[in-house]
Design an enzyme around this catalytic site. Sequence first.
Site, mmCIF file in Angstrom:
data_model
loop_
_atom_site.group_PDB
_atom_site.id
_atom_site.type_symbol
_atom_site.label_atom_id
_atom_site.label_comp_id
_atom_site.label_asym_id
_atom_site.label_seq_id
_atom_site.Cartn_x
_atom_site.Cartn_y
_atom_site.Cartn_z
ATOM 1 N N SER A 142 21.391 39.841 33.799
ATOM 2 C CA SER A 142 21.689 38.754 34.916
ATOM 3 C C SER A 142 20.689 38.999 35.745
ATOM 4 C CB SER A 142 22.792 38.643 35.370
ATOM 5 O OG SER A 142 23.918 40.112 35.749
ATOM 6 N N GLY A 198 40.291 42.213 32.397
ATOM 7 C CA GLY A 198 39.933 42.406 34.076
ATOM 8 C C GLY A 198 40.459 43.810 34.585
ATOM 9 N N PRO A 199 39.211 43.356 35.874
ATOM 10 C CA PRO A 199 39.141 45.204 36.319
ATOM 11 C C PRO A 199 40.681 45.888 36.395
ATOM 12 C CG PRO A 199 38.715 43.528 37.866
ATOM 13 C CD PRO A 199 38.565 42.978 36.687
ATOM 14 N N PRO A 200 40.657 47.152 36.713
ATOM 15 C CA PRO A 200 41.991 47.901 37.203
ATOM 16 C C PRO A 200 42.748 47.547 38.625
ATOM 17 C CG PRO A 200 39.530 49.618 36.711
ATOM 18 C CD PRO A 200 39.789 47.640 36.458
ATOM 19 N N THR A 218 49.935 44.978 33.364
ATOM 20 C CA THR A 218 50.572 46.090 33.062
ATOM 21 C C THR A 218 51.741 45.286 33.785
ATOM 22 O OG1 THR A 218 49.310 48.037 32.688
ATOM 23 C CG2 THR A 218 51.321 48.339 32.740
ATOM 24 N N GLY A 234 46.854 44.392 38.242
ATOM 25 C CA GLY A 234 48.175 43.548 37.736
ATOM 26 C C GLY A 234 48.806 43.548 36.544
ATOM 27 N N LYS A 259 31.638 37.707 40.371
ATOM 28 C CA LYS A 259 30.341 37.801 41.464
ATOM 29 C C LYS A 259 31.110 36.861 42.337
ATOM 30 C CE LYS A 259 27.130 38.790 37.454
ATOM 31 N NZ LYS A 259 26.154 38.045 36.404
#
Length: 772
Positions: free
Chosen positions: A676, A353-355, A360, A358, A719
């Site tokens: 896309s 997933g994106p930075p 970590t 959560g 999206k």
Amino acid sequence: MSEMKENIPLLPLRGLLVYPSMVLHIDVGRDRSVAALEHAMMNESYIFLTAQKDMRVEAPEKEDLFKIGTLATVKQMLKLPNGTLRILVEGVSRGAIKKYKEESDFTTVTVELSEDLTYKDPETEALMRTLLVYFEKYAKMSKKITEETIESVVDITEPGRLADVIASHLPLKVQEKQEVLAIFNVKKRLDNLIIRLHDEQEILDLEKKINNKVKQAMERTQKEYYLREQMKAIQTELGDRDGKMGEITELRKRIDAVGMPESTRKVALKELDRYEKLPAASAESGVIRNYVEWLVSIPWSEKTTDRIDIVHAEEILNRDHDGLEKVKERILEYLSVRQLTNTLRGPILCLAGPPGVGKTSLARSIAESLDRKFVRVSLGGVRDESEIRGHRRTYVGAMPGRIIQGMKKAGTINPVFLLDEIDKMSNDFRGDPSAAMLEVLDPEQNNTFSDHYIEETYDLSNVLFVATANDLSTIPAPLLDRMEVISIAGYTELEKTMIATNHLAPKQMKEHGLKKAQLVLKEEAIIDIIRYYTREAGVRGLERQIATMCRKVAKIVVSGEKKRVTINVKTLVDLLGKHRYRYGQAEEENQIGVATGLAYTTVGGDTLQIEVSLTPGKGKIQLTGKLGDVMKESAQTALTFVRSLTKRLGVDADFFDQHDLHIHVPEGAVPKDGPSAGITMATAIVSAITNKPIKREVGMTGEITLRGRVLPIGGLKEKSLSAHRAGLTTVILPKDNERDIDDIPEVIREQLTFKLVSQAEEVLELALDGGF
């Protein structure tokens, strides 16, 4: 030649035996024996000496005595203070008891005497010489017989007497001496003694060898002890009081205590022995010491007990994380299976997933819920295989790889091991670290993981590996195949508000020394921060904005301007400045030639404004906005499809030959690619040609074919979240993605209208203001 003698007093002997011609002192204490001696002395007669079969018998009967004995004369008798008689006897002849007669206080016997023949034939002479040779060798080896005794034995010429004298000097038991005494035939007696001497000589040879070995071992031990003491003294003088030996002793204890496999233990002890023999100043000495130190520092058997409590685990996950329901559910499923089987190997979870979403902290919560140790290794920028597997010990400064280092840090064989940023690994001429990770993350192989430095196999099968990644496309397929991917798309606005209220704001207030009475953060202010000061899938930027706000409040409180600061929508701008982002619909009004597309990036979903402009020209096509090859092909495909709609568009056949087409995706410095954007480009082109505006509240995603079919896409959840952030109300997506709508959070599904399409004409009908 034999002779009978009657009424000879009998003297039983305990533990000894007298041969003919043998002179011996004997202590006599038993009453019947004393009486027999006194009778012999008074009558100046002989006495018959015979040994007891069992020396423990105090009052022997005739069946307790050997029948073969020695006729002897008493040369001297002395009465000792304790009442015992000490006599000096001399053996005269061997004899056999024929008859016993019990007197009042002693026993007499009738004895048949046998005298040795003095005639010597060649065989007897040969036997005598052989016996003397063996006796001399034995005497020299035993060192218990004096030179004078040897000389006196050599001078004996009678074969029988020679045999008896030599027998008296041999270390034989009473039973064995009795056997020699019972041999009346002189040749047989000589032959028997030769055999016995031969056996004794072999025994002495063995004793000598054994003594030499013992002596050498003792000398070596004493030498080592002496050298060690010298070394200790030298080390003490140099200030190293414990010294190398103390260190070696400590390492040996640790090797025995850590519970490593027997094969590894042998290697460790062998290396320790090498270390012990090398001088401390040797370069190799330091290398070996470091190696042994690493071997005893790694956990080999130390294990924590898992706490398999589903309710407790769920409490921890809900306490630390808002949202992420699917991720929590998957973790609880794993714990449930573990509780039922207690044998399940740890799965390789990959949180993608994106930075800032959560990933970590989620791994930390997993470790806490299991009561396991937690260790994190960052793989970002790792491009050397030895970072994972370690360096060979032949290299200067060699050390184990990050996996073994992490296990040492954990201290147990079953930690939760976080492989952070696994998608950031790359390769170069030093090897491919992702290939080395294949063994680490394969449950069928990682029980025999091999580190180049340690060299011995290490069991990683008890480790629960958790990997994190931003972009799965950069992870090699074989490595990705070994992991179970759990996607974390990002948070909704409601979830972000909850996270900020329950976690981020209390954390930042504590770090900035602010108390609850000094700062009151209204929910409306948090929503405004999310909308106007951040644009992200995670909450890292949100936390930074809250930290900025806390710093400014801290300054206000310290300067004494206010003791209590309440932050609402009005005061937020004073603290954080003007709005950085525009919240709401991507466009304020319907635009011609501008379509809103939905894109998936490594930092979450985002919206793209695709602009199309038509100008008179010669049919040239221009693509700008730093587009990748895939997006360029999508643009070509979309244009070809639009050209096939010439009649429906109401334009001449040569329209496209008389106009230049420019397709631009703003933010030209940002690379853009992905399959896309086809229907978005086609809609923008049609809008520009027909001069019909596109509905501003509509966002779209999907690839297009030359025939106008709409193909499915990925990353629908991300999206959809970006469409919600941008304030869109309608999302057009491929019909094949209908199954993915359930993955979108319910709160988002309620606020967005999803339109499923399979043909591009349907897209145009929905997107263009007034229809197609």
